[in-house]
Every structure is written in structure tokens, then in C-alpha cells.
Enzyme design. Structure first.
Site, PDB file in Angstrom:
ATOM      1  N   GLY A 237       1.655   2.247  10.721  1.00 29.83           N
ATOM      2  CA  GLY A 237       2.583   3.381  10.625  1.00 29.83           C
ATOM      3  C   GLY A 237       3.183   3.801  11.960  1.00 29.83           C
ATOM      4  O   GLY A 237       3.778   4.863  12.068  1.00 29.83           O
TER       5      GLY A 237
ATOM      6  N   ASN B 253       0.864  -1.187   0.000  1.00 28.59           N
ATOM      7  CA  ASN B 253       0.000   0.000   0.000  1.00 28.59           C
ATOM      8  C   ASN B 253       0.900   1.236   0.000  1.00 28.59           C
ATOM      9  O   ASN B 253       1.474   1.578   1.023  1.00 28.59           O
ATOM     10  CB  ASN B 253      -0.897  -0.040   1.247  1.00 28.59           C
ATOM     11  CG  ASN B 253      -1.736   1.217   1.384  1.00 28.59           C
ATOM     12  OD1 ASN B 253      -1.800   2.045   0.476  1.00 28.59           O
ATOM     13  ND2 ASN B 253      -2.386   1.371   2.535  1.00 28.59           N
TER      14      ASN B 253
ATOM     15  N   LYS C 248       0.040   4.326  -0.444  1.00 28.59           N
ATOM     16  CA  LYS C 248      -0.596   5.557   0.067  1.00 28.59           C
ATOM     17  C   LYS C 248      -0.320   6.717  -0.894  1.00 28.59           C
ATOM     18  O   LYS C 248      -0.363   6.523  -2.101  1.00 28.59           O
ATOM     19  CB  LYS C 248      -0.134   5.822   1.497  1.00 28.59           C
ATOM     20  CG  LYS C 248      -0.306   4.569   2.365  1.00 28.59           C
ATOM     21  CD  LYS C 248      -0.158   4.785   3.820  1.00 28.59           C
ATOM     22  CE  LYS C 248      -0.343   3.432   4.515  1.00 28.59           C
ATOM     23  NZ  LYS C 248      -0.392   3.528   5.961  1.00 28.59           N
TER      24      LYS C 248
ATOM     25  N   GLU D 105      -7.351   4.581   7.160  1.00 27.50           N
ATOM     26  CA  GLU D 105      -7.193   6.011   6.833  1.00 27.50           C
ATOM     27  C   GLU D 105      -8.398   6.530   6.070  1.00 27.50           C
ATOM     28  O   GLU D 105      -8.792   7.689   6.221  1.00 27.50           O
ATOM     29  CB  GLU D 105      -5.873   6.213   6.059  1.00 27.50           C
ATOM     30  CG  GLU D 105      -4.664   6.097   6.984  1.00 27.50           C
ATOM     31  CD  GLU D 105      -3.407   5.545   6.341  1.00 27.50           C
ATOM     32  OE1 GLU D 105      -3.282   5.593   5.104  1.00 27.50           O
ATOM     33  OE2 GLU D 105      -2.534   5.054   7.090  1.00 27.50           O
TER      34      GLU D 105
ATOM     35  N   GLU E  57      -5.902  -5.149  10.003  1.00 22.03           N
ATOM     36  CA  GLU E  57      -4.879  -4.152  10.336  1.00 22.03           C
ATOM     37  C   GLU E  57      -5.284  -3.416  11.605  1.00 22.03           C
ATOM     38  O   GLU E  57      -6.116  -2.497  11.558  1.00 22.03           O
ATOM     39  CB  GLU E  57      -4.753  -3.132   9.209  1.00 22.03           C
ATOM     40  CG  GLU E  57      -4.332  -3.724   7.880  1.00 22.03           C
ATOM     41  CD  GLU E  57      -3.732  -2.660   6.963  1.00 22.03           C
ATOM     42  OE1 GLU E  57      -2.565  -2.798   6.617  1.00 22.03           O
ATOM     43  OE2 GLU E  57      -4.422  -1.695   6.631  1.00 22.03           O
TER      44      GLU E  57
ATOM     45  N   SER F 295       2.826  -2.162  10.472  1.00 20.48           N
ATOM     46  CA  SER F 295       4.253  -2.182  10.813  1.00 20.48           C
ATOM     47  C   SER F 295       4.947  -3.509  10.501  1.00 20.48           C
ATOM     48  O   SER F 295       5.827  -3.944  11.243  1.00 20.48           O
ATOM     49  CB  SER F 295       4.449  -1.785  12.282  1.00 20.48           C
ATOM     50  OG  SER F 295       3.993  -0.456  12.491  1.00 20.48           O
TER      51      SER F 295
ATOM     52  N   HIS G 183      -9.743   0.981   4.071  1.00 22.38           N
ATOM     53  CA  HIS G 183      -8.515   1.157   4.866  1.00 22.38           C
ATOM     54  C   HIS G 183      -8.813   2.114   6.019  1.00 22.38           C
ATOM     55  O   HIS G 183      -9.624   3.034   5.874  1.00 22.38           O
ATOM     56  CB  HIS G 183      -7.402   1.712   3.974  1.00 22.38           C
ATOM     57  CG  HIS G 183      -6.077   1.767   4.672  1.00 22.38           C
ATOM     58  ND1 HIS G 183      -5.744   2.790   5.520  1.00 22.38           N
ATOM     59  CD2 HIS G 183      -5.030   0.905   4.672  1.00 22.38           C
ATOM     60  CE1 HIS G 183      -4.530   2.552   6.004  1.00 22.38           C
ATOM     61  NE2 HIS G 183      -4.076   1.419   5.509  1.00 22.38           N
TER      62      HIS G 183
HETATM   63  P1  PGA Z   1       2.426   0.247   7.711  1.00 29.38           P
HETATM   64  O1  PGA Z   1       1.022   0.491   6.949  1.00 29.38           O
HETATM   65  O2  PGA Z   1       3.017  -1.022   7.161  1.00 29.38           O
HETATM   66  O3  PGA Z   1       3.254   1.466   7.347  1.00 29.38           O
HETATM   67  O4  PGA Z   1       2.127   0.160   9.159  1.00 29.38           O
HETATM   68  C1  PGA Z   1       0.144  -0.572   6.694  1.00 29.38           C
HETATM   69  C2  PGA Z   1      -1.090  -0.062   5.986  1.00 29.38           C
HETATM   70  O5  PGA Z   1      -1.516   1.071   6.254  1.00 29.38           O
HETATM   71  O6  PGA Z   1      -1.694  -0.774   5.156  1.00 29.38           O
END
Ligand code: PGA
Length: 241
Positions: free
Chosen positions: A169, A8, A10, A95, A163, A205, A93
Site C-alpha cells: 500500500g 485482496n 481488504k 495487517e 509481501e 504495490s 496478512h
Molecule cells: P497493495 O496490497 O497491492 O495495495 O500493496 C497488497 C496486499 O496487502 O496484499
């Protein structure tokens, strides 16, 4: 079940950076132990499509609207993704849910629409830290699955990405025990709902140094990777566990 390693990206990478990434990644892709899927930002999808022609690497969009076309300023069309050769759409997601206010009803429409087009929705679910600390994780995930899949077709492809919001993140990865326990719960909820063999990816992460242990946990079919997918070497390492 076949493994899936999804990236992903983003709101990162220009079309040029996308092309450069794939020029390098394609040389390492044969080491992947499962299917590899990229979710570039919408404006770099065409660059991804051109770069990945003739490979078995999949791609798709990070979001789409629940209609193919029309007066919907600023939205992405899954039909355009399909025309470019994309096969997946990421839906719900955290976000999207938190920053853009997407709710489970909209998510359910998108899942059904994407399946109807013949693409595979990758539905993201996950609890916040407050919800986990209040021992509401099971209930939250069950609700997100029941509502988000309310209009889904059980006979069509579907992938779920678990997730935990507190792990995205933050560098705070869920422990192998938490992953095993929660994936087992998600698996049993999906089973109870009649979704037989759905791949359940872990996200939050994931890094080269924790992937090998996490992928061994119960009902983990691969990963959805944010930060560590932006670099060729680290994502290639994750995809080869
Ligand atoms: P991350 O993000 O690996 O940076 O924690 C995962 C995601 O948002 O799908």
C-alpha cells in the site's frame, strides 16, 4: 508451476459493488494466464459466490478462525466459506499481524485447520523495512515459515505470498532483483522444510506497469494484489501478464 493472481480487497466493496465488479470482470477473465482468486471482505462473500457460479474464478476469505463454529463472536468460519464454494483462505496478512496482533502460533493453527477442511491456505510472510535494513530478512522469513507451517500437512495444497511490509500500500514496489533474491530464499527454505512445490506469490504495490517484469523473476508464481485489484481493468491487466 501454474500461475496464480490473487486479489485482496481488504475492507472495500459492498455486495452490490462486488456483483458489479464481477459482471465486468467475467468478460475479461479468459485473458488470464493463470488461476484467478478473489478475497472479498467477509460480508461480500455471498455476493462473490453467486456472481462466480459456473466460472473457473476462485474466491475465499481474508482470514478465519481456527475452529469451524462455536462461541467466537466476530470471527469468520472457514466452513461457511467452504459451504459458499470458496476454496482459499488468506492467513497471516501483515495487517492481521500488525493491527490485530496475530502471532505465528495462531497462524499455524489456522493453516492446519484450513488444510484439514480441504481448503487452500495462502500464508502471507514478509519483513518490515527495519528488518530489511538490518539484513534480517532471511531470518525473519525463515522464522515465519517454520512457525507458521509448524502444523501444516506437506501433502496438502498450500500457497505462500511474500509481501514485504514496506511495499504494501506504499507504492514502493520491491525491485526485480530484490524479488528474485528473496523468492529464491523462500523457495529454498520451503524446500529444506520438505514443502516441495509450493507456489510463491509476490505482493506489495503490484501494478499493471510493474507486473510483467516481476512475474519473470525467479520463483515468482504470480501475485497477491491489493489496491490495483479494486479496479476491473487494472487487475485484468495484471492477471494477463
Ligand atoms: P497493495 O496490497 O497491492 O495495495 O500493496 C497488497 C496486499 O496487502 O496484499
Amino acid at each position: 508451476m501454474k500461475k496464480i493472481f490473487a486479489a485482496n480487497w481488504k475492507l472495500f466493496k459492498t455486495p452490490q459493488e462486488t456483483r458489479e465488479f464481477f459482471a465486468q470482470f467475467k468478460e475479461l477473465a479468459n485473458k488470464a494466464t493463470g488461476e484467478v482468486v478473489f478475497f472479498p471482505s467477509a460480508i461480500s462473500l455471498e455476493a462473490a459466490s453467486e456472481s462466480l457460479k459456473g466460472t473457473s474464478i476462485k474466491f475465499g476469505a481474508q482470514n478465519c478462525y481456527s475452529q469451524a463454529s462455536g462461541a467466537f463472536t466476530g470471527e469468520n468460519s472457514a466452513q461457511v466459506v467452504k459451504a459458499l464454494g470458496g476454496t482459499y483462505i488468506l492467513i497471516g496478512h501483515s495487517e492481521r499481524r500488525k493491527i490485530f496482533g496475530e502471532d505465528d502460533t495462531q497462524i499455524a493453527e489456522k493453516v492446519a485447520f484450513v488444510q484439514g477442511l480441504g481448503l487452500t491456505p495462502m500464508l502471507c510472510i514478509g519483513e518490515t523495512l527495519e528488518e530489511r535494513e538490518a539484513t534480517h530478512t532471511f531470518r525473519v522469513l525463515e522464522t515465519q515459515l517454520m512457525l507458521g507451517l509448524a502444523k501444516a500437512d506437506k501433502s496438502k495444497p498450500l500457497v505462500v505470498a511474500y509481501e514485504p511490509v514496506w511495499a504494501i500500500g506504499t507504492g514502493k514496489v520491491a525491485s526485480p532483483e530484490q524479488v528474485a533474491e528473496t523468492h529464491t530464499d523462500v523457495h529454498s527454505i520451503l524446500n529444506k522444510m520438505g514443502f516441495g512445490s509450493v507456489a510463491i506469490l509476490y505482493g506489495g504495490s503490484v501494478k499493471p506497469d510493474n507486473a510483467a517484469n516481476l512475474v519473470k523473476q525467479a520463483h515468482v508464481s504470480g501475485f497477491l494484489v491489493g489496491g490495483a485489484s479494486l479496479e476491473v481493468k487494472s487487475f485484468a491487466e495484471i492477471a494477463s501478464v
